[in-house]
Design an enzyme around this catalytic site. Sequence first.
Site, PDB file in Angstrom:
ATOM      1  N   ASP A 151      16.666  26.318   6.173  1.00  0.00           N
ATOM      2  CA  ASP A 151      17.145  25.265   7.075  1.00  0.00           C
ATOM      3  C   ASP A 151      18.197  25.831   8.030  1.00  0.00           C
ATOM      4  O   ASP A 151      19.338  26.080   7.637  1.00  0.00           O
ATOM      5  CB  ASP A 151      17.725  24.105   6.260  1.00  0.00           C
ATOM      6  CG  ASP A 151      17.970  22.865   7.108  1.00  0.00           C
ATOM      7  OD1 ASP A 151      18.477  23.011   8.238  1.00  0.00           O
ATOM      8  OD2 ASP A 151      17.679  21.749   6.637  1.00  0.00           O
TER       9      ASP A 151
ATOM     10  N   LYS B 225      15.871  19.540 -17.210  1.00  0.00           N
ATOM     11  CA  LYS B 225      14.495  19.016 -17.176  1.00  0.00           C
ATOM     12  C   LYS B 225      13.452  20.055 -17.569  1.00  0.00           C
ATOM     13  O   LYS B 225      12.283  19.728 -17.789  1.00  0.00           O
ATOM     14  CB  LYS B 225      14.203  18.441 -15.791  1.00  0.00           C
ATOM     15  CG  LYS B 225      15.089  17.243 -15.477  1.00  0.00           C
ATOM     16  CD  LYS B 225      15.054  16.852 -14.024  1.00  0.00           C
ATOM     17  CE  LYS B 225      16.066  15.741 -13.742  1.00  0.00           C
ATOM     18  NZ  LYS B 225      17.479  16.174 -13.927  1.00  0.00           N
TER      19      LYS B 225
END
Length: 333
Positions: free
Chosen positions: A39, A128
């Site tokens: 980005d 996770k």
Amino acid sequence: MIKNSNILITGGTGSFGHSFVSLTLKKYNPKRLVVFSRDEMKQWEMAKKFNDDPRIRFFIGDVRDKERLHRALHSVDYVVHAAATKIVPTAEYNPFECIKTNINGAMNLIDACIDQNVKKVVALSTDKASSPINLYGATKFASDKLFVASNSSYASGHETKFSVVRYGNVMGSRGSVIPFFLSLKNQEVLPITDNRMTRFMISLEQGVELVWHAFKDMLGGEIYVKKIPSMKVTDIAKVIAPKAKHKIIGIRPGEKLHEQMISIEDSYSTYEYLNYYKILPQINDWGKDKLRIKNGKKVPEGFVYSSENNSEWVTKDELKKWLSLNKNYIGQI
């Protein structure tokens, strides 16, 4: 170890990257710190924040692009891998893209680091990845396995060492529950997924310190898990908006009720230390390696490190104090 060295961080314009760059420049004064990300606007904003510090280099690139990684890693000594597609619902609805970044990107980085003779690599993981039920967790589980196994993956051998650090919800980072509740604090009702939900709570500074420790301690293949406190999501909501009512909206696709960082299956090769746990790989008998175990104490068989059975909890007063001290930074990075 990393003092006066050349360091590269993938995904370096994210929440962790901002803290890692700032704290590492201050404490270790690296020769060169390369921020690798895709980005350009985030890099532009970050460059202004660091006032064109000559030690920082910004490198536009994507971990999906192996050739670009190979170029960026020239003369780099140490790598922190923070790039990931990590928003759970986004991964559920865009599985191909999640796999390209989190699994293919990890493979590209591993090969490029070996080819460029990088000394050590620490990859960021997530709660996770332990007993995963969503795609993000499954891709990070696969990524963890890749980094662990890559310490001995080449038939001819290599010198690059790979390890992993795993932690849970980063307090105040973009997309986390604290800035979300703060954005709604003046409303009469706050949406709560489930009133039983708990989360681990770690600061960005603690995450950075765990990476530093991994670089010092690692021989390759270890997964480091920081000991951190838990908090009920309803208690977070009560601190931020004490007068608001709670509306139960149900768990989002792929979301867990509680966070887990060490599973019962991991307990067979997990060791406890003063401030962290270390999961050793079961391949190559590394789980029995005294050089990797060091002064660790084997956890009991059946041990699980989960946010709902934690022995340490953040109190409401402690969260109020943290919010007061960090109000200018919450949700900004």
